[in-house]
Design a protein around this motif. Structure first.
Motif, mmCIF file in Angstrom:
data_model
loop_
_atom_site.group_PDB
_atom_site.id
_atom_site.type_symbol
_atom_site.label_atom_id
_atom_site.label_comp_id
_atom_site.label_asym_id
_atom_site.label_seq_id
_atom_site.Cartn_x
_atom_site.Cartn_y
_atom_site.Cartn_z
ATOM 1 N N ILE A 115 -0.651 -21.470 -0.240
ATOM 2 C CA ILE A 115 -1.772 -21.509 -1.192
ATOM 3 C C ILE A 115 -3.015 -20.866 -0.597
ATOM 4 N N THR A 116 -3.169 -20.988 0.704
ATOM 5 C CA THR A 116 -4.319 -20.387 1.383
ATOM 6 C C THR A 116 -4.382 -18.885 1.143
ATOM 7 N N ASP A 117 -3.214 -18.246 1.082
ATOM 8 C CA ASP A 117 -3.160 -16.796 0.892
ATOM 9 C C ASP A 117 -3.793 -16.361 -0.427
ATOM 10 N N LEU A 118 -3.728 -17.226 -1.420
ATOM 11 C CA LEU A 118 -4.233 -16.865 -2.742
ATOM 12 C C LEU A 118 -5.714 -16.511 -2.714
ATOM 13 N N TYR A 119 -6.436 -17.135 -1.817
ATOM 14 C CA TYR A 119 -7.887 -16.948 -1.783
ATOM 15 C C TYR A 119 -8.322 -15.599 -1.243
ATOM 16 N N LYS A 120 -7.369 -14.862 -0.671
ATOM 17 C CA LYS A 120 -7.746 -13.651 0.051
ATOM 18 C C LYS A 120 -8.692 -12.741 -0.719
ATOM 19 N N GLY A 121 -8.316 -12.376 -1.924
ATOM 20 C CA GLY A 121 -9.126 -11.420 -2.655
ATOM 21 C C GLY A 121 -10.432 -11.985 -3.193
ATOM 22 N N SER A 122 -10.543 -13.291 -3.253
ATOM 23 C CA SER A 122 -11.691 -13.889 -3.929
ATOM 24 C C SER A 122 -12.757 -14.423 -2.970
ATOM 25 N N LEU A 123 -12.549 -14.172 -1.688
ATOM 26 C CA LEU A 123 -13.463 -14.735 -0.697
ATOM 27 C C LEU A 123 -14.896 -14.271 -0.893
ATOM 28 N N GLU A 124 -15.074 -12.991 -1.086
ATOM 29 C CA GLU A 124 -16.427 -12.455 -1.241
ATOM 30 C C GLU A 124 -17.114 -13.070 -2.458
ATOM 31 N N ALA A 125 -16.396 -13.128 -3.557
ATOM 32 C CA ALA A 125 -16.970 -13.695 -4.782
ATOM 33 C C ALA A 125 -17.350 -15.156 -4.571
ATOM 34 N N ASP A 128 -9.987 -6.171 -6.924
ATOM 35 C CA ASP A 128 -9.837 -6.755 -5.588
ATOM 36 C C ASP A 128 -9.432 -8.224 -5.631
ATOM 37 N N LEU A 129 -9.849 -8.914 -6.684
ATOM 38 C CA LEU A 129 -9.599 -10.348 -6.758
ATOM 39 C C LEU A 129 -8.109 -10.671 -6.733
ATOM 40 N N TYR A 130 -7.318 -9.758 -7.271
ATOM 41 C CA TYR A 130 -5.891 -10.017 -7.410
ATOM 42 C C TYR A 130 -5.111 -9.961 -6.099
ATOM 43 N N LYS A 131 -5.778 -9.445 -5.063
ATOM 44 C CA LYS A 131 -5.059 -9.177 -3.818
ATOM 45 C C LYS A 131 -4.179 -10.331 -3.358
ATOM 46 N N GLY A 132 -4.771 -11.503 -3.228
ATOM 47 C CA GLY A 132 -4.003 -12.617 -2.691
ATOM 48 C C GLY A 132 -2.959 -13.188 -3.631
ATOM 49 N N SER A 133 -3.099 -12.893 -4.911
ATOM 50 C CA SER A 133 -2.231 -13.555 -5.891
ATOM 51 C C SER A 133 -1.091 -12.676 -6.386
ATOM 52 N N LEU A 134 -0.981 -11.483 -5.805
ATOM 53 C CA LEU A 134 0.014 -10.530 -6.303
ATOM 54 C C LEU A 134 1.437 -11.077 -6.219
ATOM 55 N N GLU A 135 1.767 -11.651 -5.084
ATOM 56 C CA GLU A 135 3.127 -12.163 -4.903
ATOM 57 C C GLU A 135 3.435 -13.261 -5.910
ATOM 58 N N ALA A 136 2.499 -14.170 -6.078
ATOM 59 C CA ALA A 136 2.701 -15.265 -7.030
ATOM 60 C C ALA A 136 2.869 -14.729 -8.444
ATOM 61 N N ILE A 137 2.114 -13.703 -8.782
ATOM 62 C CA ILE A 137 2.194 -13.126 -10.121
ATOM 63 C C ILE A 137 3.546 -12.455 -10.342
ATOM 64 N N VAL A 138 4.000 -11.728 -9.346
ATOM 65 C CA VAL A 138 5.302 -11.059 -9.452
ATOM 66 C C VAL A 138 6.412 -12.090 -9.653
ATOM 67 N N LEU A 139 6.383 -13.142 -8.872
ATOM 68 C CA LEU A 139 7.407 -14.182 -9.007
ATOM 69 C C LEU A 139 7.338 -14.833 -10.383
ATOM 70 N N GLU A 175 -3.369 -24.993 -8.799
ATOM 71 C CA GLU A 175 -4.393 -25.631 -7.965
ATOM 72 C C GLU A 175 -5.521 -24.645 -7.655
ATOM 73 N N TYR A 176 -5.106 -23.453 -7.314
ATOM 74 C CA TYR A 176 -6.066 -22.401 -6.981
ATOM 75 C C TYR A 176 -7.026 -22.153 -8.143
ATOM 76 N N ILE A 177 -6.474 -22.050 -9.343
ATOM 77 C CA ILE A 177 -7.315 -21.851 -10.519
ATOM 78 C C ILE A 177 -8.303 -23.007 -10.666
ATOM 79 N N GLY A 178 -7.813 -24.217 -10.461
ATOM 80 C CA GLY A 178 -8.686 -25.378 -10.540
ATOM 81 C C GLY A 178 -9.831 -25.299 -9.541
ATOM 82 N N HIS A 179 -9.506 -24.847 -8.335
ATOM 83 C CA HIS A 179 -10.548 -24.736 -7.312
ATOM 84 C C HIS A 179 -11.554 -23.652 -7.665
ATOM 85 N N LEU A 180 -11.053 -22.538 -8.174
ATOM 86 C CA LEU A 180 -11.976 -21.462 -8.575
ATOM 87 C C LEU A 180 -12.943 -21.971 -9.636
#
Lengths: 110, 110
Positions: free
Chosen positions: A3-13, B5-16, B96-101
DNA sequence: GAACAATGCATCGAATTTCAATGTATTTTG
DNA sequence: CAAAATACATTGAAATTCGATGCATTGTTC
């Protein structure tokens, strides 16, 4: 996939968002606040955070001010005028992004 | 900061997630579907997608099958049994990630 | 029917991002 | 008083991502 990986692209924002809300923040404070809000999942490491803050300052998005706190120094960052614009754009992007993620998770609501 | 850029970390999850929903998908189809759902923002480049698919296959998350379509070949990917588990975890993490965002954007609702 | 865009696979090198480790120093806690 | 927390930072390696390129087929447009 962590789950930590998900944050990668959104860190700056996220960093811009936090500084906007708090007015000004120092590095260590950012790591703690991010960890708190993310329920412990977003652990911003120093090797990630400090280069990012320095980049944002070099770009003119953030300005910094050293302030003594007891015998140690805190380097407070705040948004510049240009930074406020940046943050507003980032915030809109984040919201769109969240909407798209929800679409991926739940494509019925097209 | 670009929304892409935001999508970077979530690409794998999206593909799956996409492969899970569709049953099986080929590479080009993934790029088109992702672009469609993200309102044009998520443009997965080949240099990103194919190495990712190959990695997921090497890890045992995906399996692939070449199928002819007219005179050209499509390489269809589907989730393995282990891949289904992975995808389910990824889906939970995404939520969870969406909730945190949303917490970051709107910290009042603590 | 010739040219161009789209479809479909893929690789490669450069650039960027991120992590883990390390370093220094002060303050708080057990 | 020792260990953990606070606070800054750098560095080199690893991982990720992009843009360019390549090849071949199919569909469209002039």
């Amino acid at each position: 996939m962590n789950i930590t990986d998900l944050y990668k692209g959104s860190l700056e924002a996220i960093v811009l968002q936090l500084i906007r809300q708090q007015g000004e923040m120092y590095g260590y404070e950012l790591t703690q606040k991010a960890r708190e809000i993310s329920g412990g999942h977003l652990k911003i490491t120093e090797g990630t955070l400090y280069p990012l803050l320095h980049k944002l300052e070099a770009e003119g998005t953030l300005s910094s001010e050293l302030k003594p706190y007891g015998n140690r120094m805190r380097k407070y960052y705040r948004l510049t005028k240009a930074g406020v614009q940046e943050q507003e754009k980032a915030s809109v992007s984040l919201q769109e992004y969240i909407g798209h993620l929800q679409q991926f998770l739940n494509p019925k609501l097209a």
